[in-house]
Design a protein around this motif. Structure first.
Motif, short mmCIF file in Angstrom:
data_model
loop_
_atom_site.label_atom_id
_atom_site.label_comp_id
_atom_site.label_asym_id
_atom_site.label_seq_id
_atom_site.Cartn_x
_atom_site.Cartn_y
_atom_site.Cartn_z
N ASP A 223 0.75 -1.34 0.13
CA ASP A 223 -0.43 0.03 -0.17
C ASP A 223 1.01 1.19 -0.04
O ASP A 223 0.65 2.22 -0.45
CB ASP A 223 -0.83 -0.03 1.23
CG ASP A 223 -2.30 -1.27 0.81
OD1 ASP A 223 -2.26 -1.64 0.03
OD2 ASP A 223 -2.97 -1.52 2.20
N LYS A 224 1.96 1.41 0.40
CA LYS A 224 2.64 2.38 1.33
C LYS A 224 3.45 2.57 -0.35
O LYS A 224 3.76 3.62 -0.83
CB LYS A 224 3.62 2.21 2.09
CG LYS A 224 4.69 3.44 1.78
CD LYS A 224 5.53 3.07 2.66
CE LYS A 224 5.88 2.53 4.28
NZ LYS A 224 6.18 3.82 4.90
N VAL A 225 3.92 1.69 -0.80
CA VAL A 225 4.50 1.58 -2.39
C VAL A 225 3.65 2.04 -3.59
O VAL A 225 3.32 3.42 -3.95
CB VAL A 225 4.88 0.35 -3.18
CG1 VAL A 225 5.55 0.71 -4.11
CG2 VAL A 225 6.37 0.16 -2.00
N GLU A 226 2.20 1.70 -3.19
CA GLU A 226 1.10 2.06 -4.67
C GLU A 226 0.32 4.12 -4.53
O GLU A 226 0.38 4.03 -5.04
CB GLU A 226 1.01 1.44 -4.43
CG GLU A 226 0.67 -0.49 -4.72
CD GLU A 226 -0.47 -1.52 -4.60
OE1 GLU A 226 -1.76 -1.11 -3.81
OE2 GLU A 226 -0.36 -2.49 -4.93
N ARG A 227 0.68 3.90 -2.79
CA ARG A 227 0.19 5.31 -2.61
C ARG A 227 1.02 5.74 -2.68
O ARG A 227 0.68 7.48 -3.84
CB ARG A 227 -0.11 5.62 -1.27
CG ARG A 227 -1.20 4.77 -0.92
CD ARG A 227 -2.23 5.35 0.30
NE ARG A 227 -0.31 5.16 1.55
CZ ARG A 227 -0.73 4.50 2.26
NH1 ARG A 227 -1.11 3.47 2.13
NH2 ARG A 227 0.51 4.43 3.14
N VAL A 234 5.80 11.84 -12.06
CA VAL A 234 6.74 11.29 -12.36
C VAL A 234 7.24 10.19 -11.27
O VAL A 234 7.58 10.66 -10.52
CB VAL A 234 7.33 11.78 -13.67
CG1 VAL A 234 9.05 10.93 -14.01
CG2 VAL A 234 7.49 12.68 -14.72
N ILE A 235 7.96 8.61 -11.24
CA ILE A 235 8.49 7.87 -10.68
C ILE A 235 10.56 7.88 -11.50
O ILE A 235 10.42 7.57 -12.13
CB ILE A 235 7.87 6.75 -10.00
CG1 ILE A 235 6.24 6.74 -10.09
CG2 ILE A 235 8.44 5.98 -9.14
CD1 ILE A 235 6.68 7.72 -8.54
N ILE A 264 12.89 -11.17 -3.87
CA ILE A 264 12.06 -10.15 -2.92
C ILE A 264 12.57 -8.60 -4.07
O ILE A 264 11.66 -7.92 -3.81
CB ILE A 264 12.57 -9.52 -1.40
CG1 ILE A 264 11.98 -10.83 -0.33
CG2 ILE A 264 12.68 -8.24 -1.24
CD1 ILE A 264 10.53 -10.47 -0.12
N VAL A 265 13.42 -8.00 -4.07
CA VAL A 265 13.97 -6.96 -5.09
C VAL A 265 13.14 -7.26 -6.56
O VAL A 265 12.44 -5.99 -6.88
CB VAL A 265 15.42 -6.35 -5.10
CG1 VAL A 265 15.07 -6.22 -6.42
CG2 VAL A 265 16.57 -6.39 -3.59
N LEU A 266 13.02 -8.47 -6.96
CA LEU A 266 12.73 -8.18 -8.12
C LEU A 266 10.86 -7.77 -7.65
O LEU A 266 10.38 -7.46 -8.73
CB LEU A 266 13.16 -10.11 -8.62
CG LEU A 266 13.65 -10.43 -10.13
CD1 LEU A 266 13.43 -11.57 -10.24
CD2 LEU A 266 13.49 -9.31 -11.23
N GLU A 267 9.76 -8.69 -7.05
CA GLU A 267 9.11 -8.30 -6.70
C GLU A 267 8.24 -7.09 -6.26
O GLU A 267 7.79 -6.33 -6.83
CB GLU A 267 8.36 -8.93 -5.34
CG GLU A 267 6.83 -8.91 -5.22
CD GLU A 267 6.62 -10.30 -3.90
OE1 GLU A 267 4.91 -10.46 -3.69
OE2 GLU A 267 7.48 -10.92 -3.39
N ARG A 271 5.95 -4.26 -8.85
CA ARG A 271 5.34 -3.17 -8.45
C ARG A 271 5.21 -2.01 -8.69
O ARG A 271 4.57 -0.97 -8.53
CB ARG A 271 4.74 -4.03 -6.71
CG ARG A 271 4.72 -4.39 -5.95
CD ARG A 271 3.47 -5.11 -5.30
NE ARG A 271 3.21 -6.33 -5.04
CZ ARG A 271 2.26 -6.94 -4.84
NH1 ARG A 271 1.40 -5.41 -5.88
NH2 ARG A 271 1.97 -8.04 -4.59
N ILE A 272 6.58 -1.68 -9.49
CA ILE A 272 6.74 0.12 -9.73
C ILE A 272 7.45 -0.34 -11.43
O ILE A 272 6.48 1.16 -11.57
CB ILE A 272 8.69 0.29 -8.71
CG1 ILE A 272 8.12 -0.18 -7.59
CG2 ILE A 272 8.84 1.36 -9.51
CD1 ILE A 272 9.34 0.03 -6.84
N ILE A 273 8.30 -0.67 -11.94
CA ILE A 273 7.83 -0.65 -12.78
C ILE A 273 7.22 -0.57 -14.11
O ILE A 273 6.75 0.36 -15.56
CB ILE A 273 9.07 -1.67 -13.58
CG1 ILE A 273 10.61 -1.34 -13.32
CG2 ILE A 273 9.71 -1.45 -15.08
CD1 ILE A 273 11.47 -2.35 -13.14
#
Length: 309
Positions: A223-227, A234-235, A264-267, A271-273
């Motif tokens: 949730d923190k990342v998605e928010r 821009v990210i 974990i880094v891949l996951e 969720r970001i890219i």
């Protein structure tokens, strides 16, 4: 100093010379001069190396990361092609200026060119001072955007110094840009002084400890990342390979114990890219001088392989 791509690094196993379903990246990569005029708009992938470890030296780290970009490309070259996305290697930038910041500004110009030309731009380091250059390039293209910076890293890299180093990039950004926010995933308590935690509180930097990311990504972290992504235009996304446990990534400028597992880094990255807001991804601190069996270069290359949309 800009140098064209070295084709010698793009070699590998030939399973077929005609059946494209058996091709590897070295058989399909394109080579270009970033200074030449091309008219594509947001197509394919651009690769640009930051063959610089002067910032690591100024940060009192161990040298060798300037060899990282070519080591990553060499490992990536032999991985299989799984899509028809065109990849363009633009070569590397090396440090030949009096000041590191001048090299960062030179690199930033090429970053901006690649952003305008390609759907994705991958920046291969080199020290994590690549992040400030990445930021400058993004700001050239998106001068007024709300910018969210996501860094997967064991360190804040917000040191207060009189010059650019591999440990100052994000403080430089935050101190000069009130339209930028910063989120760090993988912070280690033993890798950051109290002063850096105090600065994080002062600047309202969001962060997640490494121990919160040991075996899975919990719903609150998701949730923190998605928010964070939702709240910005821009990210800017960057990964420091020293966030990964040294059993998997020994070849970095400052190796980590109690680091993250690669999956974990891949996951987290996945969720970001896959978001139109992410146009640049940097992978920093691969240091072949201290690598074992090319373990870290291969891991960086596999990250790149998985991140291509």
């Amino acid at each position: 100093m800009y140098k064209l791509a070295q084709r010698d690094f793009w070699t590998g196993r030939v399973d077929s010379e005609s059946d494209k379903s058996q091709f590897r990246h070295f058989q399909t990569v394109n080579f270009r001069n970033i200074k030449d005029d091309y008219h594509e708009t947001r197509q394919g992938v651009g690769l640009l190396g930051y063959a610089v470890d002067r910032g690591v030296e100024l940060n009192k780290g161990r040298l060798g990361a300037k060899e990282g970009p070519d080591a990553i490309k060499k490992a990536f070259a032999n991985l299989p092609v799984l899509s028809d996305c065109k990849i363009y290697d633009y070569g590397n930038v090396e440090h030949d200026h009096d000041d590191l910041e001048d090299t960062q500004k030179e690199f930033a110009k090429y970053v901006a060119t690649s952003i305008q030309r390609h759907k994705q731009t991958f920046l291969l380091g080199g020290g994590h001072d690549i992040a400030y250059a990445q930021y400058l390039g993004i700001r050239e293209v998106y001068p007024d955007a709300s910018l969210g910076i996501i860094n997967i890293d064991a360190h804040f890299d917000t040191r207060a110094e009189s010059q650019s180093t591999s440990g100052t990039s994000f403080r430089q950004i935050l101190d000069q840009d009130n339209q930028a926010d910063y989120l760090v995933l993988g912070i280690q308590q033993g890798g950051n002084t109290q002063g850096l935690f105090d600065y994080a509180e002062e600047k309202e930097i969001g962060f997640v400890y490494a121990e919160e990311l040991l075996h899975q990504i919990s719903p609150p972290v998701k949730d923190k990342v998605e928010r964070f992504i939702h709240n910005h235009d821009v990210i800017m996304f960057t990964i420091c390979m020293d966030v990964i446990d040294s059993a998997y990534a020994p070849g970095v400028s400052a190796n980590a114990v109690l680091g993250l597992f690669p999956h974990i880094v891949l996951e987290l990255a996945k969720r970001i890219i896959p978001n139109d807001k992410v146009s640049t991804i940097s992978i920093a601190e691969t240091n072949p001088k201290y690598d074992v069996d090319n373990r870290t270069a291969k891991l960086s290359a596999n990250f790149l392989h998985h991140f291509i949309l």
